[in-house]
Design a protein around this motif. Sequence first.
Motif, PDB file in Angstrom:
ATOM      1  N   ILE A   1       4.049 -33.462   5.027  1.00  0.00           N
ATOM      2  CA  ILE A   1       3.269 -33.773   3.822  1.00  0.00           C
ATOM      3  C   ILE A   1       2.278 -34.897   4.100  1.00  0.00           C
ATOM      4  CG2 ILE A   1       3.413 -34.797   1.508  1.00  0.00           C
ATOM      5  CD1 ILE A   1       5.928 -33.080   1.089  1.00  0.00           C
ATOM      6  N   THR A   2       2.716 -35.926   4.798  1.00  0.00           N
ATOM      7  CA  THR A   2       1.821 -37.042   5.126  1.00  0.00           C
ATOM      8  C   THR A   2       0.654 -36.561   5.976  1.00  0.00           C
ATOM      9  OG1 THR A   2       3.647 -38.611   4.996  1.00  0.00           O
ATOM     10  CG2 THR A   2       1.684 -39.324   6.204  1.00  0.00           C
ATOM     11  N   ARG A   3       0.923 -35.746   6.978  1.00  0.00           N
ATOM     12  CA  ARG A   3      -0.152 -35.204   7.826  1.00  0.00           C
ATOM     13  C   ARG A   3      -1.107 -34.341   7.007  1.00  0.00           C
ATOM     14  NH1 ARG A   3       3.368 -33.200  13.058  1.00  0.00           N
ATOM     15  NH2 ARG A   3       3.886 -35.277  13.829  1.00  0.00           N
ATOM     16  N   PHE A   4      -0.552 -33.517   6.104  1.00  0.00           N
ATOM     17  CA  PHE A   4      -1.409 -32.670   5.277  1.00  0.00           C
ATOM     18  C   PHE A   4      -2.312 -33.508   4.392  1.00  0.00           C
ATOM     19  CE2 PHE A   4      -2.378 -30.616   1.262  1.00  0.00           C
ATOM     20  CZ  PHE A   4      -3.110 -29.529   1.720  1.00  0.00           C
ATOM     21  N   VAL A   5      -1.768 -34.527   3.728  1.00  0.00           N
ATOM     22  CA  VAL A   5      -2.580 -35.390   2.859  1.00  0.00           C
ATOM     23  C   VAL A   5      -3.670 -36.075   3.672  1.00  0.00           C
ATOM     24  CG1 VAL A   5      -2.551 -37.469   1.405  1.00  0.00           C
ATOM     25  CG2 VAL A   5      -0.802 -35.703   1.099  1.00  0.00           C
ATOM     26  N   ASP A   6      -3.335 -36.579   4.858  1.00  0.00           N
ATOM     27  CA  ASP A   6      -4.338 -37.206   5.728  1.00  0.00           C
ATOM     28  C   ASP A   6      -5.440 -36.219   6.090  1.00  0.00           C
ATOM     29  OD1 ASP A   6      -2.869 -39.545   5.644  1.00  0.00           O
ATOM     30  OD2 ASP A   6      -1.975 -39.267   7.638  1.00  0.00           O
ATOM     31  N   TRP A   7      -5.043 -34.988   6.486  1.00  0.00           N
ATOM     32  CA  TRP A   7      -6.026 -33.962   6.838  1.00  0.00           C
ATOM     33  C   TRP A   7      -6.895 -33.633   5.635  1.00  0.00           C
ATOM     34  CZ3 TRP A   7      -6.523 -29.298   4.361  1.00  0.00           C
ATOM     35  CH2 TRP A   7      -7.511 -28.445   4.861  1.00  0.00           C
ATOM     36  N   TYR A   8      -6.287 -33.427   4.472  1.00  0.00           N
ATOM     37  CA  TYR A   8      -7.015 -33.050   3.258  1.00  0.00           C
ATOM     38  C   TYR A   8      -8.067 -34.107   2.907  1.00  0.00           C
ATOM     39  CZ  TYR A   8      -7.929 -31.508  -1.496  1.00  0.00           C
ATOM     40  OH  TYR A   8      -8.550 -31.064  -2.641  1.00  0.00           O
TER      41      TYR A   8
ATOM     42  N   LEU B   1      10.723 -34.159  -3.318  1.00  0.00           N
ATOM     43  CA  LEU B   1       9.405 -33.667  -2.975  1.00  0.00           C
ATOM     44  C   LEU B   1       8.328 -34.465  -3.703  1.00  0.00           C
ATOM     45  CD1 LEU B   1       7.587 -31.608  -1.548  1.00  0.00           C
ATOM     46  CD2 LEU B   1       7.930 -30.118  -3.499  1.00  0.00           C
ATOM     47  N   ILE B   2       8.531 -34.681  -4.992  1.00  0.00           N
ATOM     48  CA  ILE B   2       7.523 -35.424  -5.759  1.00  0.00           C
ATOM     49  C   ILE B   2       7.382 -36.846  -5.233  1.00  0.00           C
ATOM     50  CG2 ILE B   2       6.935 -36.367  -8.040  1.00  0.00           C
ATOM     51  CD1 ILE B   2       8.191 -33.819  -9.230  1.00  0.00           C
ATOM     52  N   GLU B   3       8.503 -37.499  -4.941  1.00  0.00           N
ATOM     53  CA  GLU B   3       8.436 -38.869  -4.417  1.00  0.00           C
ATOM     54  C   GLU B   3       7.719 -38.905  -3.066  1.00  0.00           C
ATOM     55  OE1 GLU B   3      12.330 -40.605  -4.337  1.00  0.00           O
ATOM     56  OE2 GLU B   3      12.579 -40.409  -6.501  1.00  0.00           O
ATOM     57  N   THR B   4       7.929 -37.909  -2.238  1.00  0.00           N
ATOM     58  CA  THR B   4       7.261 -37.846  -0.939  1.00  0.00           C
ATOM     59  C   THR B   4       5.756 -37.690  -1.134  1.00  0.00           C
ATOM     60  OG1 THR B   4       9.225 -36.878   0.070  1.00  0.00           O
ATOM     61  CG2 THR B   4       7.168 -36.616   1.264  1.00  0.00           C
ATOM     62  N   LEU B   5       5.341 -36.845  -2.061  1.00  0.00           N
ATOM     63  CA  LEU B   5       3.920 -36.699  -2.365  1.00  0.00           C
ATOM     64  C   LEU B   5       3.339 -37.995  -2.935  1.00  0.00           C
ATOM     65  CD1 LEU B   5       3.831 -33.124  -3.900  1.00  0.00           C
ATOM     66  CD2 LEU B   5       2.525 -33.910  -1.926  1.00  0.00           C
ATOM     67  N   GLU B   6       4.075 -38.631  -3.829  1.00  0.00           N
ATOM     68  CA  GLU B   6       3.614 -39.904  -4.392  1.00  0.00           C
ATOM     69  C   GLU B   6       3.380 -40.919  -3.287  1.00  0.00           C
ATOM     70  OE1 GLU B   6       5.790 -39.910  -8.772  1.00  0.00           O
ATOM     71  OE2 GLU B   6       6.873 -40.694  -7.043  1.00  0.00           O
ATOM     72  N   ASP B   7       4.312 -41.019  -2.355  1.00  0.00           N
ATOM     73  CA  ASP B   7       4.181 -41.969  -1.247  1.00  0.00           C
ATOM     74  C   ASP B   7       2.969 -41.651  -0.383  1.00  0.00           C
ATOM     75  OD1 ASP B   7       6.480 -43.243  -2.116  1.00  0.00           O
ATOM     76  OD2 ASP B   7       7.778 -42.322  -0.596  1.00  0.00           O
ATOM     77  N   ALA B   8       2.771 -40.379  -0.068  1.00  0.00           N
ATOM     78  CA  ALA B   8       1.669 -39.983   0.805  1.00  0.00           C
ATOM     79  C   ALA B   8       0.312 -40.179   0.134  1.00  0.00           C
ATOM     80  CB  ALA B   8       1.836 -38.523   1.231  1.00  0.00           C
ATOM     81  N   ILE B   9       0.245 -39.894  -1.168  1.00  0.00           N
ATOM     82  CA  ILE B   9      -1.017 -39.989  -1.902  1.00  0.00           C
ATOM     83  C   ILE B   9      -1.279 -41.413  -2.375  1.00  0.00           C
ATOM     84  CG2 ILE B   9      -2.240 -39.188  -3.974  1.00  0.00           C
ATOM     85  CD1 ILE B   9      -0.680 -36.535  -3.624  1.00  0.00           C
ATOM     86  N   GLY B  10      -0.203 -42.151  -2.649  1.00  0.00           N
ATOM     87  CA  GLY B  10      -0.348 -43.518  -3.126  1.00  0.00           C
ATOM     88  C   GLY B  10      -0.527 -43.614  -4.631  1.00  0.00           C
ATOM     89  N   ILE B  11      -0.122 -42.568  -5.339  1.00  0.00           N
ATOM     90  CA  ILE B  11      -0.240 -42.526  -6.799  1.00  0.00           C
ATOM     91  C   ILE B  11       1.088 -42.022  -7.364  1.00  0.00           C
ATOM     92  CG2 ILE B  11      -1.420 -41.469  -8.771  1.00  0.00           C
ATOM     93  CD1 ILE B  11      -3.838 -41.048  -6.926  1.00  0.00           C
ATOM     94  N   LYS B  12       1.553 -42.649  -8.422  1.00  0.00           N
ATOM     95  CA  LYS B  12       2.770 -42.186  -9.088  1.00  0.00           C
ATOM     96  C   LYS B  12       2.426 -41.018 -10.014  1.00  0.00           C
ATOM     97  CE  LYS B  12       6.120 -44.831  -7.722  1.00  0.00           C
ATOM     98  NZ  LYS B  12       7.212 -44.253  -6.949  1.00  0.00           N
ATOM     99  N   ALA B  13       3.239 -39.985  -9.990  1.00  0.00           N
ATOM    100  CA  ALA B  13       3.041 -38.831 -10.863  1.00  0.00           C
ATOM    101  C   ALA B  13       3.490 -39.175 -12.277  1.00  0.00           C
ATOM    102  CB  ALA B  13       3.846 -37.645 -10.345  1.00  0.00           C
ATOM    103  N   VAL B  14       2.788 -38.610 -13.247  1.00  0.00           N
ATOM    104  CA  VAL B  14       3.211 -38.697 -14.636  1.00  0.00           C
ATOM    105  C   VAL B  14       4.088 -37.473 -14.870  1.00  0.00           C
ATOM    106  CG1 VAL B  14       2.473 -38.701 -17.030  1.00  0.00           C
ATOM    107  CG2 VAL B  14       1.102 -39.883 -15.301  1.00  0.00           C
ATOM    108  N   LYS B  15       5.361 -37.699 -15.135  1.00  0.00           N
ATOM    109  CA  LYS B  15       6.320 -36.601 -15.261  1.00  0.00           C
ATOM    110  C   LYS B  15       6.734 -36.437 -16.715  1.00  0.00           C
ATOM    111  CE  LYS B  15       8.017 -38.394 -11.048  1.00  0.00           C
ATOM    112  NZ  LYS B  15       8.767 -39.565 -10.824  1.00  0.00           N
ATOM    113  N   THR B  16       6.780 -35.201 -17.144  1.00  0.00           N
ATOM    114  CA  THR B  16       7.283 -34.846 -18.459  1.00  0.00           C
ATOM    115  C   THR B  16       8.474 -33.923 -18.240  1.00  0.00           C
ATOM    116  OG1 THR B  16       5.059 -34.965 -19.388  1.00  0.00           O
ATOM    117  CG2 THR B  16       6.732 -33.813 -20.684  1.00  0.00           C
ATOM    118  N   TYR B  17       9.652 -34.399 -18.538  1.00  0.00           N
ATOM    119  CA  TYR B  17      10.860 -33.625 -18.309  1.00  0.00           C
ATOM    120  C   TYR B  17      11.120 -32.697 -19.483  1.00  0.00           C
ATOM    121  CZ  TYR B  17      11.625 -36.843 -14.480  1.00  0.00           C
ATOM    122  OH  TYR B  17      11.482 -37.565 -13.329  1.00  0.00           O
TER     123      TYR B  17
END
Length: 64
Positions: A51-58, A1-17
């Motif tokens: 997700i891609t459609r939502f990011v585009d709409w947003y 899910l995070i990778e899909t959001l990163e791809d759609a937004i074009g920004i890598k998430a900063v993750k703290t495990y």
Amino acid sequence: LIETLEDAIGIKAVKTYLPMQPGDVLATAADVTALTAATGFTPATPLKTGITRFVDWYREYHKV
């Protein structure tokens, strides 16, 4: 899910495990059998497409 959001937004998430927290689950699986039986509706949009459609709409709606 995070990778899909990163791809759609074009920004890598900063993750703290962190270690597992109370209430965390190891695995889940979506089952829409009851939804389909109750409504006759079966979701057909792949997660990545939705997700891609939502990011585009947003971005268009909020002009960002």
